[in-house]
Scaffold this active site. Structure first.
Site, PDB file in Angstrom:
ATOM      1  N   ASP A  38       1.193  -0.985  -0.150  1.00 57.05           N
ATOM      2  CA  ASP A  38      -0.134   0.108  -0.182  1.00 57.05           C
ATOM      3  C   ASP A  38       0.671   1.152   0.166  1.00 57.05           C
ATOM      4  O   ASP A  38       0.812   2.376   0.651  1.00 57.05           O
ATOM      5  CB  ASP A  38      -1.382  -0.021   1.309  1.00 57.05           C
ATOM      6  CG  ASP A  38      -0.355  -0.112   2.519  1.00 57.05           C
ATOM      7  OD1 ASP A  38       1.367   0.076   2.479  1.00 57.05           O
ATOM      8  OD2 ASP A  38      -1.135  -0.091   3.521  1.00 57.05           O
ATOM      9  N   HIS A 245      25.804   6.596 -17.177  1.00 57.99           N
ATOM     10  CA  HIS A 245      24.725   6.519 -16.081  1.00 57.99           C
ATOM     11  C   HIS A 245      24.393   6.078 -15.047  1.00 57.99           C
ATOM     12  O   HIS A 245      23.615   5.538 -13.830  1.00 57.99           O
ATOM     13  CB  HIS A 245      22.900   6.374 -16.943  1.00 57.99           C
ATOM     14  CG  HIS A 245      22.974   6.797 -18.013  1.00 57.99           C
ATOM     15  ND1 HIS A 245      22.088   6.304 -19.174  1.00 57.99           N
ATOM     16  CD2 HIS A 245      23.358   8.068 -18.358  1.00 57.99           C
ATOM     17  CE1 HIS A 245      21.357   7.596 -19.519  1.00 57.99           C
ATOM     18  NE2 HIS A 245      22.083   8.511 -19.264  1.00 57.99           N
ATOM     19  N   ASP A 262      26.934  14.495 -10.806  1.00 54.44           N
ATOM     20  CA  ASP A 262      26.021  15.582 -12.172  1.00 54.44           C
ATOM     21  C   ASP A 262      24.604  15.219 -11.340  1.00 54.44           C
ATOM     22  O   ASP A 262      23.748  14.396 -10.509  1.00 54.44           O
ATOM     23  CB  ASP A 262      25.682  14.702 -13.060  1.00 54.44           C
ATOM     24  CG  ASP A 262      24.745  14.997 -14.247  1.00 54.44           C
ATOM     25  OD1 ASP A 262      23.793  16.126 -14.186  1.00 54.44           O
ATOM     26  OD2 ASP A 262      24.835  14.206 -14.838  1.00 54.44           O
ATOM     27  N   ASP A 273      20.825  21.073 -14.205  1.00 53.77           N
ATOM     28  CA  ASP A 273      21.414  19.628 -14.233  1.00 53.77           C
ATOM     29  C   ASP A 273      22.458  20.438 -13.819  1.00 53.77           C
ATOM     30  O   ASP A 273      23.019  21.077 -15.686  1.00 53.77           O
ATOM     31  CB  ASP A 273      20.605  19.301 -15.653  1.00 53.77           C
ATOM     32  CG  ASP A 273      21.185  18.256 -15.797  1.00 53.77           C
ATOM     33  OD1 ASP A 273      22.325  17.620 -15.075  1.00 53.77           O
ATOM     34  OD2 ASP A 273      21.190  17.831 -17.009  1.00 53.77           O
ATOM     35  N   HIS A 356      28.865  10.793 -26.262  1.00 57.16           N
ATOM     36  CA  HIS A 356      27.336  11.847 -25.954  1.00 57.16           C
ATOM     37  C   HIS A 356      27.317  12.841 -26.757  1.00 57.16           C
ATOM     38  O   HIS A 356      28.617  13.561 -26.945  1.00 57.16           O
ATOM     39  CB  HIS A 356      26.653  11.051 -24.406  1.00 57.16           C
ATOM     40  CG  HIS A 356      27.229  12.570 -23.948  1.00 57.16           C
ATOM     41  ND1 HIS A 356      27.431  13.941 -23.606  1.00 57.16           N
ATOM     42  CD2 HIS A 356      28.491  12.004 -22.444  1.00 57.16           C
ATOM     43  CE1 HIS A 356      28.335  14.010 -22.658  1.00 57.16           C
ATOM     44  NE2 HIS A 356      29.022  12.898 -22.254  1.00 57.16           N
ATOM     45  N   HIS A 360      20.986  19.060 -24.474  1.00 60.24           N
ATOM     46  CA  HIS A 360      19.608  19.008 -24.535  1.00 60.24           C
ATOM     47  C   HIS A 360      18.608  19.984 -23.817  1.00 60.24           C
ATOM     48  O   HIS A 360      18.994  20.682 -23.351  1.00 60.24           O
ATOM     49  CB  HIS A 360      19.274  17.504 -23.712  1.00 60.24           C
ATOM     50  CG  HIS A 360      19.967  17.698 -22.334  1.00 60.24           C
ATOM     51  ND1 HIS A 360      19.135  17.959 -21.383  1.00 60.24           N
ATOM     52  CD2 HIS A 360      20.697  16.954 -21.154  1.00 60.24           C
ATOM     53  CE1 HIS A 360      19.631  18.079 -20.217  1.00 60.24           C
ATOM     54  NE2 HIS A 360      20.190  16.837 -20.429  1.00 60.24           N
ATOM     55  N   HIS A 367      15.309  16.077 -19.114  1.00 63.16           N
ATOM     56  CA  HIS A 367      15.294  16.526 -20.857  1.00 63.16           C
ATOM     57  C   HIS A 367      14.183  16.292 -21.339  1.00 63.16           C
ATOM     58  O   HIS A 367      12.987  16.080 -21.605  1.00 63.16           O
ATOM     59  CB  HIS A 367      15.321  14.103 -21.332  1.00 63.16           C
ATOM     60  CG  HIS A 367      16.975  13.909 -20.943  1.00 63.16           C
ATOM     61  ND1 HIS A 367      17.042  12.848 -20.845  1.00 63.16           N
ATOM     62  CD2 HIS A 367      18.232  14.684 -20.465  1.00 63.16           C
ATOM     63  CE1 HIS A 367      18.770  12.622 -20.597  1.00 63.16           C
ATOM     64  NE2 HIS A 367      19.123  14.106 -19.980  1.00 63.16           N
ATOM     65  N   GLU A 410      27.382  20.297 -21.836  1.00 64.05           N
ATOM     66  CA  GLU A 410      27.937  19.579 -20.817  1.00 64.05           C
ATOM     67  C   GLU A 410      29.018  18.468 -21.985  1.00 64.05           C
ATOM     68  O   GLU A 410      28.154  17.251 -21.933  1.00 64.05           O
ATOM     69  CB  GLU A 410      26.581  18.251 -20.982  1.00 64.05           C
ATOM     70  CG  GLU A 410      25.575  17.807 -21.407  1.00 64.05           C
ATOM     71  CD  GLU A 410      24.828  17.103 -20.022  1.00 64.05           C
ATOM     72  OE1 GLU A 410      25.387  16.268 -19.733  1.00 64.05           O
ATOM     73  OE2 GLU A 410      23.811  17.131 -20.455  1.00 64.05           O
ATOM     74  N   TYR A 414      35.443  10.218 -21.518  1.00 68.85           N
ATOM     75  CA  TYR A 414      36.169   8.962 -20.473  1.00 68.85           C
ATOM     76  C   TYR A 414      36.513   8.220 -20.892  1.00 68.85           C
ATOM     77  O   TYR A 414      36.136   7.481 -22.134  1.00 68.85           O
ATOM     78  CB  TYR A 414      34.144   8.345 -20.716  1.00 68.85           C
ATOM     79  CG  TYR A 414      33.005   9.836 -20.050  1.00 68.85           C
ATOM     80  CD1 TYR A 414      32.488  10.834 -19.153  1.00 68.85           C
ATOM     81  CD2 TYR A 414      33.134  10.044 -21.480  1.00 68.85           C
ATOM     82  CE1 TYR A 414      31.932  10.894 -19.017  1.00 68.85           C
ATOM     83  CE2 TYR A 414      32.164  11.544 -21.138  1.00 68.85           C
ATOM     84  CZ  TYR A 414      31.346  11.511 -20.334  1.00 68.85           C
ATOM     85  OH  TYR A 414      30.662  12.840 -20.077  1.00 68.85           O
ATOM     86  N   ARG A 431      32.961  15.127 -16.802  1.00 71.40           N
ATOM     87  CA  ARG A 431      32.203  16.235 -17.528  1.00 71.40           C
ATOM     88  C   ARG A 431      32.048  17.812 -16.819  1.00 71.40           C
ATOM     89  O   ARG A 431      31.975  17.490 -15.369  1.00 71.40           O
ATOM     90  CB  ARG A 431      30.652  15.353 -17.679  1.00 71.40           C
ATOM     91  CG  ARG A 431      29.248  15.806 -17.945  1.00 71.40           C
ATOM     92  CD  ARG A 431      28.807  15.065 -19.064  1.00 71.40           C
ATOM     93  NE  ARG A 431      27.731  14.911 -17.417  1.00 71.40           N
ATOM     94  CZ  ARG A 431      27.790  13.373 -17.198  1.00 71.40           C
ATOM     95  NH1 ARG A 431      28.568  12.208 -17.768  1.00 71.40           N
ATOM     96  NH2 ARG A 431      27.124  12.991 -16.567  1.00 71.40           N
ATOM     97  N   GLU A 433      28.930  20.292 -16.724  1.00 70.33           N
ATOM     98  CA  GLU A 433      27.799  20.811 -17.293  1.00 70.33           C
ATOM     99  C   GLU A 433      27.305  21.639 -16.687  1.00 70.33           C
ATOM    100  O   GLU A 433      27.014  22.234 -15.757  1.00 70.33           O
ATOM    101  CB  GLU A 433      27.085  19.538 -17.023  1.00 70.33           C
ATOM    102  CG  GLU A 433      25.927  20.271 -17.534  1.00 70.33           C
ATOM    103  CD  GLU A 433      24.003  18.287 -17.088  1.00 70.33           C
ATOM    104  OE1 GLU A 433      24.429  17.334 -16.267  1.00 70.33           O
ATOM    105  OE2 GLU A 433      23.455  18.468 -17.883  1.00 70.33           O
TER     106      GLU A 433
HETATM  107  N1  GLY Z   1      21.697  14.766 -15.422  1.00 67.74           N
HETATM  108  C1  GLY Z   1      21.013  14.115 -17.261  1.00 67.74           C
HETATM  109  C2  GLY Z   1      21.965  14.576 -18.232  1.00 67.74           C
HETATM  110  O1  GLY Z   1      22.942  15.498 -17.534  1.00 67.74           O
HETATM  111  O2  GLY Z   1      21.174  14.110 -19.110  1.00 67.74           O
HETATM  112 MN    MN Z   2      21.869  17.076 -19.019  1.00 71.59          MN
HETATM  113 MN    MN Z   3      23.342  16.267 -16.074  1.00 71.22          MN
END
Ligand code: GLY
Ligand code: MN
Ligand code: MN
Length: 463
Positions: A38, A245, A262, A273, A356, A360, A367, A410, A414, A431, A433
């Protein structure tokens, strides 16, 4: 009507004007989801629904007709349920509180919707976003048809409401930008807390784990009034940073290694983000600094390419140009095999270390919605074969950036161990961002409350 209520009313009016004569739009909020027995997952409203109502209760559905009328279906007042689950606005109070024209109990949805759909030209709802909605619409249309002998006309057209709402949501108004600036400031403060905790604990000889740093993020988000993280926070120590991820877990944060965080909070429905990569003990080693400065230089190139009139892909292309040259200069790629920076770009050799995209859309969803293709140019198709996978890629002209669009910038690198890759760089993942609001002349970086320059990060970690 409060300022907040009038903002939502204006959005509903704008949407109504785009439905076409006799159009009707149906927008449910998100369903509640069971976690176990529940206990439910924490409820999070549907972003489209929230954009048009500012209403955060579950069990609700909005209907807008082309004449500008809006009808809300919401949970009825129920003393027993309110004792257990909390306050409900209820249909009687909804028109005054939310500015809708009418409101009914959600339990009347199936009975009332066919009447609202009767004699409409086209029905609009978000396609492929709510499980079971299309089937429910079919049911309501069926009920309209059943009344044909009373003269009821059934809508003959179904349209995807996302096509209208995505375009509206893509340009953030002043109200949205203000919330996003605040969300970014909170997240920046949280990153600083995590960096400082890492250095402080290592200096004191204490064992640091990824979850210690995650705890700092969560503390600062809530302390500053954010409702929850906008997405699962990544706190990645050492080699874990090479897992794109990765989630904050239990790994030790070791002296001499980097940490990639991140994480961003959600504030009043809007995401932030941010990624920062920092030395766990507060001081970069030579190889870490060399890669860090390369990623930062590539981000600076991307920032410089972000302005109204540029294409969405321009920051990515600017990033890749800097990274490709840097990978050759640092020996990550072998010049004798990879050739020039231009060859590295054409053959996508940089993909080994940067796989990547550079950004975005950002908004209510991390996203966020919005087409990445320029709407007037969707038919201008070109095709090429991807040099790595051999797949045929169809290109369409990238979106032209306009003031009020918000995107992330971003870039990263890697380095997984592989033959020919200098050992000094093995297992380093970096990274950086930031979140940018596009302006006429460039962009406003709203996440720089936490620094990015290596020297500035070292300085704040000494503090
Ligand atoms: N944290 C997800 C991205 O950077 O796209
Ligand atoms: Mn992002
Ligand atoms: Mn991010």
């Amino acid at each position: 009507m409060s300022l907040q209520t009038s903002i939502h009313a204006q959005r509903r009016a704008r949407l109504a004007s785009m439905l076409g004569e006799g159009g009707i739009a149906i927008i449910p909020t998100a369903p509640e989801r069971q976690r176990n027995r529940d206990s439910d997952f924490l409820f999070r409203h549907d972003s489209y629904f929230y954009y048009l109502t500012g209403f955060t209760e579950p069990g609700a559905c909005l209907v807008i007709t082309a004449d500008g009328r809006s009808t809300l279906f919401c949970q009825p007042k129920d003393l027993e349920r309110e004792i257990w689950d909390g306050y409900r606005l209820g249909p009687a109070a909804a028109p005054a509180a939310l500015g809708v024209d009418a409101a009914h109990s959600i339990s009347e949805l199936d009975a009332k919707l066919p009447r609202l759909l009767e004699n409409s030209g086209a029905v609009w709802y978000p396609f492929a976003t709510h499980n079971g909605l299309a089937a429910r619409v079919e049911g309501w249309l069926n009920a309209v048809r059943a009344r044909a002998r009373y003269g009821a006309l059934c809508p003959a057209v179904q349209n995807d409401l996302c096509t209208l709402l995505d375009e509206m949501r893509l340009i953030k108004d002043a109200h949205e930008q203000a919330i996003m600036r605040r969300a970014s400031a909170i997240s920046a403060g949280a990153h600083i807390r995590a960096m400082q905790r890492s250095a402080r604990m290592l200096r004191a000889g204490e064992e640091v784990r990824e979850y210690h740093l995650d705890a700092e993020l969560l503390y600062e988000f809530r302390q500053q009034g954010s409702q929850y993280p906008a997405y699962g926070s990544i706190v990645a120590a050492g080699a874990n940073a090479c897992v794109l991820h990765y989630r904050a877990d239990t790994a030790p944060v070791r002296d001499g290694e980097l940490v990639l965080i991140d994480a961003g909070c959600e504030l009043d429905g809007y995401a932030s983000d941010i990624t920062r990569t920092f030395p766990a003990n507060g001081r970069f080693t030579g190889p870490q600094r060399a890669l860090y400065d390369l990623v930062l230089a590539s981000q600076e190139a991307a920032v410089a390419a972000t302005r109204a009139g540029a294409r969405f892909t321009d920051p990515h292309d600017a990033t890749v140009a800097v990274l490709a040259q840097g990978m050759l200069d640092l020996g990550l790629l072998d010049k004798s095999k990879a050739g020039t920076a231009q060859d590295v770009i054409e053959q996508r050799a940089y993909f080994q270390f940067y796989m990547h995209r550079t950004g975005h859309w950002l908004g209510m969803d991390v996203h966020d919605c919005g087409s990445y293709v320029e709407p007037g140019e969707v038919g201008q198709v070109s095709q090429r074969t991807d040099p790595l996978s051999g797949e045929l890629i169809t290109n369409r002209p990238s979106r032209v950036l306009r003031p009020g669009m918000v995107l992330t910038i971003e870039p990263g690198i890697y380095v997984r161990p592989a033959p020919g890759v200098p050992e000094a760089f093995h297992n380093i993942g970096i990274r950086i961002e930031d979140d940018a609001i596009v302006t006429e002349s460039g962009c406003e970086l709203i996440t720089r409350g936490v620094p990015v320059k290596a020297d500035e990060i070292e300085a704040l970690m000494r503090a």
